[in-house]
Design an enzyme around this catalytic site. Sequence first.
Site, PDB file in Angstrom:
ATOM      1  N   THR A  97       0.868  -1.180   0.000  1.00  0.00           N
ATOM      2  CA  THR A  97       0.000   0.000   0.000  1.00  0.00           C
ATOM      3  C   THR A  97       0.903   1.228   0.000  1.00  0.00           C
ATOM      4  O   THR A  97       1.556   1.518   1.008  1.00  0.00           O
ATOM      5  CB  THR A  97      -0.912   0.026   1.235  1.00  0.00           C
ATOM      6  N   LYS A 172      -7.882   1.048  -2.335  1.00  0.00           N
ATOM      7  CA  LYS A 172      -7.345   0.530  -1.071  1.00  0.00           C
ATOM      8  C   LYS A 172      -7.342   1.637   0.000  1.00  0.00           C
ATOM      9  O   LYS A 172      -7.681   1.389   1.168  1.00  0.00           O
ATOM     10  CB  LYS A 172      -5.925  -0.006  -1.302  1.00  0.00           C
ATOM     11  N   LYS A 240       0.609   5.227   8.297  1.00  0.00           N
ATOM     12  CA  LYS A 240       1.097   5.473   6.931  1.00  0.00           C
ATOM     13  C   LYS A 240      -0.074   5.517   5.944  1.00  0.00           C
ATOM     14  O   LYS A 240      -0.177   6.411   5.110  1.00  0.00           O
ATOM     15  CB  LYS A 240       2.093   4.356   6.588  1.00  0.00           C
TER      16      LYS A 240
HETATM   17  P1  NAP Z   1       6.010  -5.739   7.421  1.00  0.00           P
HETATM   18  O1  NAP Z   1       5.658  -6.874   8.317  1.00  0.00           O
HETATM   19  O2  NAP Z   1       6.654  -4.510   7.956  1.00  0.00           O
HETATM   20  O3  NAP Z   1       6.933  -6.375   6.250  1.00  0.00           O
HETATM   21  C1  NAP Z   1       7.597  -5.626   5.285  1.00  0.00           C
HETATM   22  C2  NAP Z   1       8.797  -6.427   4.815  1.00  0.00           C
HETATM   23  O4  NAP Z   1       9.477  -5.698   3.776  1.00  0.00           O
HETATM   24  C3  NAP Z   1       9.829  -6.651   5.936  1.00  0.00           C
HETATM   25  O5  NAP Z   1      10.146  -8.029   5.990  1.00  0.00           O
HETATM   26  C4  NAP Z   1      11.015  -5.798   5.492  1.00  0.00           C
HETATM   27  O6  NAP Z   1      12.274  -6.332   5.835  1.00  0.00           O
HETATM   28  C5  NAP Z   1      10.873  -5.823   3.997  1.00  0.00           C
HETATM   29  N1  NAP Z   1      11.587  -4.696   3.387  1.00  0.00           N
HETATM   30  C6  NAP Z   1      11.474  -3.390   3.678  1.00  0.00           C
HETATM   31  N2  NAP Z   1      12.312  -2.668   2.903  1.00  0.00           N
HETATM   32  C7  NAP Z   1      12.964  -3.568   2.132  1.00  0.00           C
HETATM   33  C8  NAP Z   1      13.965  -3.453   1.147  1.00  0.00           C
HETATM   34  N3  NAP Z   1      14.471  -2.266   0.811  1.00  0.00           N
HETATM   35  N4  NAP Z   1      14.415  -4.575   0.542  1.00  0.00           N
HETATM   36  C9  NAP Z   1      13.925  -5.784   0.873  1.00  0.00           C
HETATM   37  N5  NAP Z   1      12.967  -5.974   1.822  1.00  0.00           N
HETATM   38  C10 NAP Z   1      12.504  -4.869   2.437  1.00  0.00           C
HETATM   39  O7  NAP Z   1       4.734  -5.229   6.622  1.00  0.00           O
HETATM   40  P2  NAP Z   1       3.419  -6.051   6.238  1.00  0.00           P
HETATM   41  O8  NAP Z   1       2.466  -6.021   7.387  1.00  0.00           O
HETATM   42  O9  NAP Z   1       3.787  -7.351   5.617  1.00  0.00           O
HETATM   43  O10 NAP Z   1       2.797  -5.084   5.134  1.00  0.00           O
HETATM   44  C11 NAP Z   1       3.337  -4.983   3.826  1.00  0.00           C
HETATM   45  C12 NAP Z   1       2.448  -4.053   2.991  1.00  0.00           C
HETATM   46  O11 NAP Z   1       1.121  -4.609   2.942  1.00  0.00           O
HETATM   47  C13 NAP Z   1       2.298  -2.650   3.592  1.00  0.00           C
HETATM   48  O12 NAP Z   1       2.228  -1.701   2.557  1.00  0.00           O
HETATM   49  C14 NAP Z   1       0.971  -2.735   4.342  1.00  0.00           C
HETATM   50  O13 NAP Z   1       0.351  -1.454   4.485  1.00  0.00           O
HETATM   51  C15 NAP Z   1       0.177  -3.668   3.450  1.00  0.00           C
HETATM   52  N6  NAP Z   1      -0.882  -4.457   4.143  1.00  0.00           N
HETATM   53  C16 NAP Z   1      -0.641  -5.037   5.354  1.00  0.00           C
HETATM   54  C17 NAP Z   1      -1.661  -5.761   5.984  1.00  0.00           C
HETATM   55  C18 NAP Z   1      -1.456  -6.415   7.329  1.00  0.00           C
HETATM   56  O14 NAP Z   1      -2.463  -6.883   7.925  1.00  0.00           O
HETATM   57  N7  NAP Z   1      -0.247  -6.489   7.870  1.00  0.00           N
HETATM   58  C19 NAP Z   1      -2.919  -5.892   5.371  1.00  0.00           C
HETATM   59  C20 NAP Z   1      -3.108  -5.326   4.100  1.00  0.00           C
HETATM   60  C21 NAP Z   1      -2.086  -4.599   3.497  1.00  0.00           C
HETATM   61  P3  NAP Z   1      12.925  -6.245   7.305  1.00  0.00           P
HETATM   62  O15 NAP Z   1      12.670  -7.590   7.863  1.00  0.00           O
HETATM   63  O16 NAP Z   1      14.353  -5.936   7.074  1.00  0.00           O
HETATM   64  O17 NAP Z   1      12.207  -5.120   8.025  1.00  0.00           O
END
Ligand code: NAP
Length: 291
Positions: A97, A172, A240
């Site tokens: 997102t 979204k 965010k």
């Molecule tokens: P998250 O748990 O913070 O995971 C993000 C991942 O991306 C982390 O493993 C991070 O690595 C990795 N990352 C960040 N920068 C990077 C880079 N430069 N190169 C390689 N890997 C990198 O986030 P999430 O909850 O999965 O959410 C991901 C997206 O989906 C977001 O945009 C969020 O708004 C959206 N979303 C989330 C949910 C939910 O319920 N969680 C639901 C719908 C949509 P590190 O391990 O090093 O930090």
Amino acid sequence: MKRIGFIGLGVMGAPMAANLLKAGFKVTVHNRTRGKCAPLENAGARVADSPRDVAPGADAVVLMLPDTEDVNTVLFDQDHGIATTLEAGQVVVDMSTIDPASSVEFGRTLSAREVHWLDAPVSGGQKGAVDGTLSIMVGGSPDAFDRCRPLWEALGKNILHVGPSGHGLMLKLINQVAVAESLLATTEAARLIAHSGLQADKALAALRAGTARSGMLDLYPEKMLQGDFAPGFRIRLMHKDLRLAVNMARTLGLSLPGLQLLYTCFQEAEAAGFGEDGTQGLYRFMEKHYA
Ligand code: NAP
């Protein structure tokens, strides 16, 4: 569509990549913190040390990263970005997102090299990612959307092509405004129940049987009242999303006072150290700061 690159193995990305493996795709994964790749490597994925090593040989590359700047870096970093190795005909599917206008720009830059770009943000949370039942809102070319059909089928249930580049993300953000406003209603109802001396199970059963019922009211009150604030969807990510929604409303010339109030609440909650709580942590932030 057989070989998939996958970058970003967090709460959402890790189970999504696992579902692609289960569905029979050949998957190459990369994550900034390499340790998160290990379970997927054990399940059969190849691990790439850099984003640029994910694209070669892939039919599509999926991104599941926190925010706009992360996507920008993974795409266009001069030394390590996937744009250094992408080739004409490949599809990049961004399921993060991020800011819709920036996403449209990313797509324009890639299309100059005949690389296809889809914005495909999701709804359904960690459970939807694990169960393969995400709702996916896709913007971009209908042809690229059709080519990715096997990918959608492995990851989600309600898959909608909603319009041109950026439209998936706009929808979204609209979804997030509705979710956050409903979360605030649920938080305030739970606080009133806790402070009123009403019996929580009876009060919640009554609310859920009437017109107050909602997804948020189904999900969160027990966790709030029992002090379970583990993520799920983190406060920092909702903060965010609301920042992105405020920008979108501003661009459209709209004043949305409910959204503005929530954005301020989430800004304060993150500043007060609640950013890593699940969004139900709004309850304990408000108990402390809006006593
Ligand atoms: P998250 O748990 O913070 O995971 C993000 C991942 O991306 C982390 O493993 C991070 O690595 C990795 N990352 C960040 N920068 C990077 C880079 N430069 N190169 C390689 N890997 C990198 O986030 P999430 O909850 O999965 O959410 C991901 C997206 O989906 C977001 O945009 C969020 O708004 C959206 N979303 C989330 C949910 C939910 O319920 N969680 C639901 C719908 C949509 P590190 O391990 O090093 O930090």
